[in-house]
Design a protein around this motif. Structure first.
Motif, PDB file in Angstrom:
ATOM      1  N   GLY A  45       0.821  -1.204   0.000  1.00 43.45           N
ATOM      2  CA  GLY A  45       0.000   0.000   0.000  1.00 43.45           C
ATOM      3  C   GLY A  45       0.857   1.256   0.000  1.00 43.45           C
ATOM      4  N   THR A  46       0.201   2.387  -0.278  1.00 40.95           N
ATOM      5  CA  THR A  46       0.891   3.686  -0.283  1.00 40.95           C
ATOM      6  C   THR A  46       0.043   4.759   0.398  1.00 40.95           C
ATOM      7  N   GLY A  47      -0.839   4.341   1.330  1.00 44.81           N
ATOM      8  CA  GLY A  47      -1.619   5.309   2.111  1.00 44.81           C
ATOM      9  C   GLY A  47      -0.773   5.863   3.251  1.00 44.81           C
TER      10      GLY A  47
ATOM     11  N   MET B 296      -1.768  -1.347  -5.520  1.00 44.53           N
ATOM     12  CA  MET B 296      -2.665  -1.911  -6.547  1.00 44.53           C
ATOM     13  C   MET B 296      -3.198  -0.847  -7.509  1.00 44.53           C
ATOM     14  N   GLY B 297      -3.227   0.424  -7.075  1.00 41.54           N
ATOM     15  CA  GLY B 297      -3.743   1.485  -7.939  1.00 41.54           C
ATOM     16  C   GLY B 297      -2.649   2.107  -8.787  1.00 41.54           C
ATOM     17  N   GLN B 298      -3.041   3.198  -9.482  1.00 44.68           N
ATOM     18  CA  GLN B 298      -2.115   3.843 -10.409  1.00 44.68           C
ATOM     19  C   GLN B 298      -1.350   4.996  -9.748  1.00 44.68           C
TER      20      GLN B 298
ATOM     21  N   VAL C 133      -9.768   6.086  -9.333  1.00 45.94           N
ATOM     22  CA  VAL C 133      -9.142   6.481  -8.064  1.00 45.94           C
ATOM     23  C   VAL C 133      -9.994   6.219  -6.824  1.00 45.94           C
ATOM     24  N   LEU C 134     -11.322   6.141  -6.993  1.00 51.18           N
ATOM     25  CA  LEU C 134     -12.175   5.924  -5.808  1.00 51.18           C
ATOM     26  C   LEU C 134     -12.865   4.573  -5.909  1.00 51.18           C
ATOM     27  N   ASP C 135     -12.783   3.814  -4.831  1.00 51.43           N
ATOM     28  CA  ASP C 135     -13.475   2.520  -4.785  1.00 51.43           C
ATOM     29  C   ASP C 135     -14.560   2.593  -3.723  1.00 51.43           C
TER      30      ASP C 135
ATOM     31  N   GLY D  14      -9.576   5.057  -1.225  1.00 47.44           N
ATOM     32  CA  GLY D  14      -8.816   5.560  -2.363  1.00 47.44           C
ATOM     33  C   GLY D  14      -7.951   4.462  -2.963  1.00 47.44           C
ATOM     34  N   ARG D  15      -7.731   4.530  -4.277  1.00 49.69           N
ATOM     35  CA  ARG D  15      -6.857   3.579  -4.974  1.00 49.69           C
ATOM     36  C   ARG D  15      -5.839   4.368  -5.796  1.00 49.69           C
ATOM     37  N   GLY D  16      -4.586   4.158  -5.500  1.00 45.33           N
ATOM     38  CA  GLY D  16      -3.545   4.854  -6.244  1.00 45.33           C
ATOM     39  C   GLY D  16      -2.413   5.215  -5.308  1.00 45.33           C
TER      40      GLY D  16
ATOM     41  N   GLY E  14      -0.733   7.065  -2.887  1.00 43.38           N
ATOM     42  CA  GLY E  14      -1.260   8.063  -1.955  1.00 43.38           C
ATOM     43  C   GLY E  14      -2.519   7.566  -1.253  1.00 43.38           C
ATOM     44  N   GLY E  15      -3.084   6.453  -1.702  1.00 38.11           N
ATOM     45  CA  GLY E  15      -4.252   5.854  -1.038  1.00 38.11           C
ATOM     46  C   GLY E  15      -5.361   6.873  -0.834  1.00 38.11           C
ATOM     47  N   GLY E  16      -5.914   6.888   0.382  1.00 40.99           N
ATOM     48  CA  GLY E  16      -7.032   7.770   0.701  1.00 40.99           C
ATOM     49  C   GLY E  16      -6.720   9.245   0.545  1.00 40.99           C
TER      50      GLY E  16
ATOM     51  N   VAL F 294     -13.017  16.874  -5.497  1.00 42.33           N
ATOM     52  CA  VAL F 294     -12.536  16.274  -4.246  1.00 42.33           C
ATOM     53  C   VAL F 294     -12.548  14.747  -4.281  1.00 42.33           C
ATOM     54  N   ILE F 295     -13.724  14.103  -4.309  1.00 42.08           N
ATOM     55  CA  ILE F 295     -13.723  12.638  -4.098  1.00 42.08           C
ATOM     56  C   ILE F 295     -13.132  11.855  -5.269  1.00 42.08           C
ATOM     57  N   TYR F 296     -13.036  12.473  -6.448  1.00 44.72           N
ATOM     58  CA  TYR F 296     -12.378  11.781  -7.574  1.00 44.72           C
ATOM     59  C   TYR F 296     -10.986  12.362  -7.811  1.00 44.72           C
TER      60      TYR F 296
ATOM     61  N   PRO G 249      -9.788  10.493  10.653  1.00 43.06           N
ATOM     62  CA  PRO G 249      -8.709   9.684  11.255  1.00 43.06           C
ATOM     63  C   PRO G 249      -7.299   9.808  10.706  1.00 43.06           C
ATOM     64  N   PHE G 250      -7.047  10.487   9.575  1.00 44.86           N
ATOM     65  CA  PHE G 250      -5.725  10.247   8.986  1.00 44.86           C
ATOM     66  C   PHE G 250      -4.554  10.828   9.781  1.00 44.86           C
ATOM     67  N   VAL G 251      -4.777  11.900  10.529  1.00 42.30           N
ATOM     68  CA  VAL G 251      -3.661  12.421  11.347  1.00 42.30           C
ATOM     69  C   VAL G 251      -3.286  11.402  12.429  1.00 42.30           C
ATOM     70  N   THR G 252      -4.286  10.754  12.997  1.00 42.63           N
ATOM     71  CA  THR G 252      -4.007   9.743  14.023  1.00 42.63           C
ATOM     72  C   THR G 252      -3.276   8.543  13.417  1.00 42.63           C
ATOM     73  N   ILE G 253      -3.730   8.105  12.248  1.00 39.15           N
ATOM     74  CA  ILE G 253      -3.072   6.978  11.581  1.00 39.15           C
ATOM     75  C   ILE G 253      -1.604   7.322  11.312  1.00 39.15           C
ATOM     76  N   THR G 254      -1.369   8.543  10.843  1.00 39.44           N
ATOM     77  CA  THR G 254      -0.011   8.989  10.518  1.00 39.44           C
ATOM     78  C   THR G 254       0.871   9.060  11.775  1.00 39.44           C
TER      79      THR G 254
HETATM   80  P1  FDA Z   1      -5.307   3.919   2.756  1.00 35.28           P
HETATM   81  O1  FDA Z   1      -6.645   3.382   2.577  1.00 35.28           O
HETATM   82  O2  FDA Z   1      -5.090   5.385   2.727  1.00 35.28           O
HETATM   83  O3  FDA Z   1      -4.252   3.245   1.835  1.00 35.28           O
HETATM   84  C1  FDA Z   1      -4.246   1.876   1.537  1.00 35.28           C
HETATM   85  C2  FDA Z   1      -3.623   1.680   0.169  1.00 35.28           C
HETATM   86  O4  FDA Z   1      -3.329   0.285  -0.016  1.00 35.28           O
HETATM   87  C3  FDA Z   1      -4.518   2.078  -0.994  1.00 35.28           C
HETATM   88  O5  FDA Z   1      -3.799   2.895  -1.885  1.00 35.28           O
HETATM   89  C4  FDA Z   1      -4.901   0.741  -1.643  1.00 35.28           C
HETATM   90  O6  FDA Z   1      -5.078   0.844  -3.050  1.00 35.28           O
HETATM   91  C5  FDA Z   1      -3.700  -0.114  -1.315  1.00 35.28           C
HETATM   92  N1  FDA Z   1      -4.001  -1.561  -1.246  1.00 35.28           N
HETATM   93  C6  FDA Z   1      -5.022  -2.155  -0.600  1.00 35.28           C
HETATM   94  N2  FDA Z   1      -4.949  -3.487  -0.710  1.00 35.28           N
HETATM   95  C7  FDA Z   1      -3.847  -3.751  -1.450  1.00 35.28           C
HETATM   96  C8  FDA Z   1      -3.237  -4.950  -1.927  1.00 35.28           C
HETATM   97  N3  FDA Z   1      -3.749  -6.161  -1.630  1.00 35.28           N
HETATM   98  N4  FDA Z   1      -2.119  -4.853  -2.684  1.00 35.28           N
HETATM   99  C9  FDA Z   1      -1.590  -3.632  -2.990  1.00 35.28           C
HETATM  100  N5  FDA Z   1      -2.120  -2.469  -2.567  1.00 35.28           N
HETATM  101  C10 FDA Z   1      -3.241  -2.527  -1.803  1.00 35.28           C
HETATM  102  N6  FDA Z   1      -9.863  11.153   6.700  1.00 35.28           N
HETATM  103  C11 FDA Z   1      -9.483  12.311   7.302  1.00 35.28           C
HETATM  104  O7  FDA Z   1      -8.727  12.268   8.284  1.00 35.28           O
HETATM  105  N7  FDA Z   1      -9.935  13.511   6.818  1.00 35.28           N
HETATM  106  C12 FDA Z   1     -10.792  13.592   5.762  1.00 35.28           C
HETATM  107  O8  FDA Z   1     -11.159  14.690   5.344  1.00 35.28           O
HETATM  108  C13 FDA Z   1     -11.208  12.383   5.132  1.00 35.28           C
HETATM  109  N8  FDA Z   1     -12.103  12.391   4.091  1.00 35.28           N
HETATM  110  C14 FDA Z   1     -12.335  11.229   3.372  1.00 35.28           C
HETATM  111  C15 FDA Z   1     -13.081  11.265   2.191  1.00 35.28           C
HETATM  112  C16 FDA Z   1     -13.212  10.119   1.407  1.00 35.28           C
HETATM  113  C17 FDA Z   1     -14.022  10.167   0.130  1.00 35.28           C
HETATM  114  C18 FDA Z   1     -12.586   8.908   1.821  1.00 35.28           C
HETATM  115  C19 FDA Z   1     -12.686   7.651   0.992  1.00 35.28           C
HETATM  116  C20 FDA Z   1     -11.875   8.863   3.002  1.00 35.28           C
HETATM  117  C21 FDA Z   1     -11.736  10.005   3.788  1.00 35.28           C
HETATM  118  N9  FDA Z   1     -10.975  10.001   4.941  1.00 35.28           N
HETATM  119  C22 FDA Z   1     -10.681  11.171   5.603  1.00 35.28           C
HETATM  120  C23 FDA Z   1     -10.403   8.745   5.465  1.00 35.28           C
HETATM  121  C24 FDA Z   1      -8.922   8.608   5.176  1.00 35.28           C
HETATM  122  O9  FDA Z   1      -8.646   8.848   3.812  1.00 35.28           O
HETATM  123  C25 FDA Z   1      -8.481   7.190   5.582  1.00 35.28           C
HETATM  124  O10 FDA Z   1      -8.723   7.058   6.966  1.00 35.28           O
HETATM  125  C26 FDA Z   1      -7.008   6.939   5.308  1.00 35.28           C
HETATM  126  O11 FDA Z   1      -6.710   7.083   3.939  1.00 35.28           O
HETATM  127  C27 FDA Z   1      -6.612   5.537   5.759  1.00 35.28           C
HETATM  128  O12 FDA Z   1      -5.211   5.433   5.686  1.00 35.28           O
HETATM  129  P2  FDA Z   1      -4.496   4.024   5.664  1.00 35.28           P
HETATM  130  O13 FDA Z   1      -3.040   4.249   5.773  1.00 35.28           O
HETATM  131  O14 FDA Z   1      -5.135   3.152   6.690  1.00 35.28           O
HETATM  132  O15 FDA Z   1      -4.830   3.355   4.255  1.00 35.28           O
END
Ligand code: FDA
Length: 504
Positions: free
Chosen positions: A12-14, A36-38, A90-92, A104-106, A108-110, A212-214, A481-486
């Motif tokens: 992954g690259t999130g 897995m994404g682009q 980019v969005l799943d 998110g897919r790509g 940078g993930g989400g 935004v979402i795309y 949640p992303f600041v906490t995850i980071t």
């Molecule tokens: P994240 O989901 O970011 O990354 C995982 C990556 O792994 C993806 O790129 C995926 O493609 C890849 N992957 C998955 N399975 C794989 C495999 N088997 N092989 C290879 N690659 C694989 N949060 C926030 O704090 N503020 C906000 O404003 C928002 N707003 C928001 C809007 C929308 C539309 C969404 C979808 C989400 C948000 N979020 C948010 C949530 C936030 O984006 C989310 O919590 C984080 O991206 C999660 O980070 P992770 O590191 O957990 O994984």
């Protein structure tokens, strides 16, 4: 089949993945990231990398034949979604039985698709959710580190008060105020100085062009511009895109072997690869990392994974709702797609709610006030391996969202009462519905810290196997949640590099 060895692999690259890769690279460890994404850096024929929200094309969605926007309808009309060609977009929206999850897919993930809201949780709630993590260390060191690396910035309050682009938020603030509710500004990774240049006509529009979402074509400091750029800059980190990890097993010498499918943008498998490594970091997100481990445990590939793998999942209490305003109270045809304000009722003893005031950037006046409420729902789901599909299924029923809906309702009922307004019932699909209780944006948990792993994300039962992402957080964190995850990933990787990787 081709086989190769790298010292460290990050899946992954999130957020969690990007933090881990940067710190491994800085420590001099050759690290391969598999995504897995682009990589989203090439403009299409229209000159843009990403498509807009109002006229989405195939770039919007991860292998769908029709877009699946959160607001499925307007006046119950199916005017929002579009037929598209299936593509590695980019969005799943991942569908489970009674819950769907946006991810998110790509590269940078989400961070590519999210609203950029960068919120540090209330310390007391953080301590309640993760009691064994040293909160002083988090709030003194790792949250500030995350905020600075993510380039979190604050909207200029003077500009917020005067610009047409945030009228929708000011209207909602005033209405919340009439119900005795306070609001708070929400920091963001979208560059607010860039946004002001958009408003002044000095720069191409992105947040002010409904993006935004795309994906955002400009202005958003997504991970590819922050952590991942720095990771690549170490010269030790490489990223392979359109590489989906399918399975993990372990060799007698303790190294891990990944079965990886390389796909093309049409979804065809173009190569199968076996990649082995000494240290394996799972950063595929709550859904992705949990699925890989549930599958590994239940197919017998990693039989010593414990029963906590798959457990403790939650949607961070996410509930969306919309209110209908009086005709004399318009919310504005021009709305920034980036939220800047939240209604903060988290200290409410019976029904804590943190509700971001969401835009509805439709390009015309809708009189809608839209919200994403984050509530404190104690219900949890569990991922179980389904042999027939080779996928992880989510055990979560719709009624488990009742506490979240009730909390949101108690807050918005108060606002409606104080303003003589009503809910909108037409936004969430064909049936009469004023709360969305069947999808979320904030999947959390599945490999909970201190349960499926030790206190630093080391997976129980194995050496050199780590979870780094949102799967570690037990279902709720009370804010976006992303600041906490980071920050948690920063804390964990520092310990892991010092104790496991450098020692190896
Ligand atoms: P994240 O989901 O970011 O990354 C995982 C990556 O792994 C993806 O790129 C995926 O493609 C890849 N992957 C998955 N399975 C794989 C495999 N088997 N092989 C290879 N690659 C694989 N949060 C926030 O704090 N503020 C906000 O404003 C928002 N707003 C928001 C809007 C929308 C539309 C969404 C979808 C989400 C948000 N979020 C948010 C949530 C936030 O984006 C989310 O919590 C984080 O991206 C999660 O980070 P992770 O590191 O957990 O994984």
């Amino acid at each position: 089949r081709s086989g190769s060895f790298v010292p460290a692999v990050v899946i992954g690259t999130g957020y969690g993945a990007a933090v881990s890769a940067l710190r491994l690279g800085e420590a001099g460890i050759p690290t391969l990231m598999l995504e897995m994404g682009q990589l989203w850096n090439k403009p299409a024929d229209d000159g843009n990398v990403f498509c807009g929200m109002l006229s989405p094309d195939r770039r919007s969605s991860w292998f769908k034949s029709r877009t699946e926007a959160p607001l499925g309808s307007f006046l119950w009309l199916d005017v929002i979604n579009r037929d598209i060609d299936p593509y590695a977009g980019v969005l799943d929206k991942v569908h489970f039985d009674q819950m769907s999850v946006y991810v998110g897919r790509g590269v940078g993930g989400g961070s590519l698709v999210n609203g950029g809201m960068a919120v540090v949780p209330k310390r007391s709630y953080f301590e309640e959710v993760l009691p064994r993590v040293d909160a002083a260390e988090m709030y003194d060191r790792y949250f500030p580190r995350a905020n600075s690396m993510l380039k979190v910035n604050h909207i200029d309050k003077g500009w917020f008060e005067e610009t047409e682009w945030y009228k929708f938020a000011r209207v909602s603030r005033e209405q919340a105020g009439k119900a005795g509710l306070g609001t708070t500004f929400v920091p963001n990774v979208y560059d607010f100085d860039y946004m002001r240049r958009e408003a002044n006509g000095e720069s191409p529009k992105s947040a002010l062009a409904t993006e935004v979402i795309y994906g955002n074509n400009h202005g958003k400091q997504s991970l590819d511009k922050t952590y991942l750029a720095a990771a690549l800059g170490t010269g030790k980190v490489t990223i392979e895109t359109l590489h989906q990890v399918r399975a993990i097993h372990q060799q007698p010498d303790g190294s891990y072997v990944l079965s990886v499918d390389q796909i093309d943008t049409a979804g065809q498998t173009v190569a199968h690869k076996e990649i082995s490594c000494r240290h394996l970091f799972l950063g595929a997100g709550s859904l992705g990392s949990t699925e890989l481990l549930v599958r590994a445990r239940d197919t017998g590939a990693l039989p010593d994974l414990n029963a906590e793998v798959g457990a403790g999942w939650g949607p961070n209490g996410n509930i969306m709702t919309g209110r209908a305003n009086h005709v004399w109270n318009p919310t504005g045809a021009h709305q920034s797609s980036i939220p800047a304000l939240g209604i903060d009722d988290w200290n409410n003893p019976t029904a804590p709610v943190f509700a971001e005031i969401a835009p509805m950037p439709a390009g015309l006046e809708t009189w809608v006030s839209l919200y994403l409420a984050i509530t404190k729902n104690p219900e949890r789901g569990t991922f179980v391996y389904d042999k027939a599909t080779d996928r992880a299924a989510l055990r979560w029923t719709r009624d488990q969202n009742t506490p979240a809906v009730n909390a949101a309702r108690s807050l918005f009922d108060r606002i409606n009462k104080a303003n003589g307004t009503m809910y909108r019932y037409d936004l969430f699909g064909p049936q009469l519905k004023n709360f969305s209780d069947d999808f979320c944006y904030h999947p959390l948990g599945g490999c909970v810290l201190g349960k499926a792993t030790d206190g630093y994300g080391r997976v129980a039962g194995y050496h050199n196997l780590y979870v780094t992402d949102g799967a570690l957080i037990p279902g709720s964190i009370g804010v976006n949640p992303f600041v906490t995850i980071t920050a948690l990933a920063e804390r964990n990787i520092e310990r892991i590099i010092a104790e496991d990787v450098k020692a190896a």
